[in-house]
Design a protein around this motif. Structure first.
Motif, PDB file in Angstrom:
ATOM      1  N   LEU A   2      47.161  64.893  36.779  1.00 58.11           N
ATOM      2  CA  LEU A   2      47.602  64.732  35.408  1.00 58.11           C
ATOM      3  C   LEU A   2      47.340  63.205  34.640  1.00 58.11           C
ATOM      4  N   LEU A   3      47.369  62.259  35.773  1.00 52.95           N
ATOM      5  CA  LEU A   3      46.990  60.915  35.372  1.00 52.95           C
ATOM      6  C   LEU A   3      45.636  60.787  34.779  1.00 52.95           C
ATOM      7  N   ILE A   4      44.645  61.366  35.432  1.00 49.96           N
ATOM      8  CA  ILE A   4      43.158  61.153  34.840  1.00 49.96           C
ATOM      9  C   ILE A   4      43.065  62.183  33.948  1.00 49.96           C
ATOM     10  N   LEU A   5      43.723  63.343  33.729  1.00 52.04           N
ATOM     11  CA  LEU A   5      43.382  64.494  32.844  1.00 52.04           C
ATOM     12  C   LEU A   5      43.180  64.259  31.228  1.00 52.04           C
ATOM     13  N   PRO A   6      43.858  63.113  30.644  1.00 54.70           N
ATOM     14  CA  PRO A   6      43.418  62.684  29.253  1.00 54.70           C
ATOM     15  C   PRO A   6      42.308  61.966  29.173  1.00 54.70           C
ATOM     16  N   PHE A   7      41.729  61.061  30.195  1.00 50.10           N
ATOM     17  CA  PHE A   7      40.379  60.538  30.140  1.00 50.10           C
ATOM     18  C   PHE A   7      39.227  61.399  30.648  1.00 50.10           C
ATOM     19  N   ILE A   8      39.587  62.640  31.243  1.00 52.70           N
ATOM     20  CA  ILE A   8      38.560  63.402  31.467  1.00 52.70           C
ATOM     21  C   ILE A   8      38.283  64.275  30.212  1.00 52.70           C
ATOM     22  N   PHE A   9      39.377  64.629  29.462  1.00 52.90           N
ATOM     23  CA  PHE A   9      39.253  65.391  28.330  1.00 52.90           C
ATOM     24  C   PHE A   9      38.464  64.436  27.265  1.00 52.90           C
TER      25      PHE A   9
END
Length: 247
Positions: free
Chosen positions: A25-32
């Protein structure tokens, strides 16, 4: 004794799952955001976040990775990594231990998993093994990826090895791509993933070591498709012999 250990095991599984999802969840925005940068550039950025996720989760749950180098790469030319496949833990380990950038070939079914599926879709070259046309598209995408200077990773057994044998028979895909693109193969062995996650069931996850063995590359220079069966057998024999030496 087993009755006493079972509650501890479930507490460990709950803890490992929370860390797994929490870091994701922490890295999800950056992956998006990285997904808008394109297939190659965006994919490379995504892998650095997945590297962080893998390098965080494994030590956090008490799984300690040991690298054994029979060959240590100095150049940045793309390789085709061929890796034995014994458990679902292999994929999580790969993003933390393989030299970046690379792309693995992965089962298309994994895209259906909530949350994880979005990351998976942008991190792998998916393949639908039940559809010949889909398999051909995946091969073309892998070839295009190599020609962009990005390594690829293939589990040549095609699925997890649930037998007592070191390896099951190899598919042709990795070797066909290697010959067509004249890209060297590097065999890599994951030795302990099956002990850490027996039968690929999350309730059996346990802490301990995971050893990675990087074997010398196998050149395909000058080979044609007529050499494919011999090349496949050569790589199989190399990996099987090395796996047996660690048993």
């Amino acid at each position: 004794m087993k009755l006493l250990l079972k509650p501890i095991q479930w507490v460990y599984i709950l803890y490992a799952s929370i860390i797994f999802v929490g870091v994701m969840l922490l890295i999800l925005p950056f992956i998006f955001l990285a997904s808008f940068l394109g297939r190659i550039r965006g994919g490379n950025v995504i892998y650095y976040f997945l590297w962080f996720w893998s390098r965080t989760w494994f030590p956090a749950v008490g799984i300690f990775v040991k690298r054994i180098y029979k060959y240590d790469r100095k150049d940045k030319t793309p390789f085709i990594y061929v890796v034995n496949h014994s458990t679902y833990l292999d994929a999580a380990l790969a993003v933390g231990v393989m030299r970046l950038p690379f792309r693995p070939l992965g089962k298309i079914e994994m895209q259906k998993i909530p949350l994880f599926g979005f990351i998976y879709k942008h991190a792998v070259v998916p393949v639908d093994r039940s559809d010949a046309k889909a398999r051909s598209r995946s091969v073309r995408e892998l070839i295009a990826t190599i020609r962009e200077g990005v390594s690829i990773l293939i589990f040549p057994e095609g699925t997890t090895n649930d037998t007592d044998k070191p390896l099951t028979s190899f598919h042709n895909g990795a070797f066909r791509i290697a010959i067509e693109t004249q890209t060297a193969l590097q065999p890599v062995l994951y030795l302990d993933c099956k002990d850490r996650l027996p039968r690929s069931k999350v309730q059996h996850l346990n802490p301990g070591r995971c050893r990675i063995v990087y074997l010398p590359p196998v050149s395909v220079a000058g080979m044609t498709m007529e050499d494919l069966p011999a090349l496949k057998q050569q790589v199989f024999d190399i990996m099987e012999k090395e796996l047996l030496s660690y048993r």
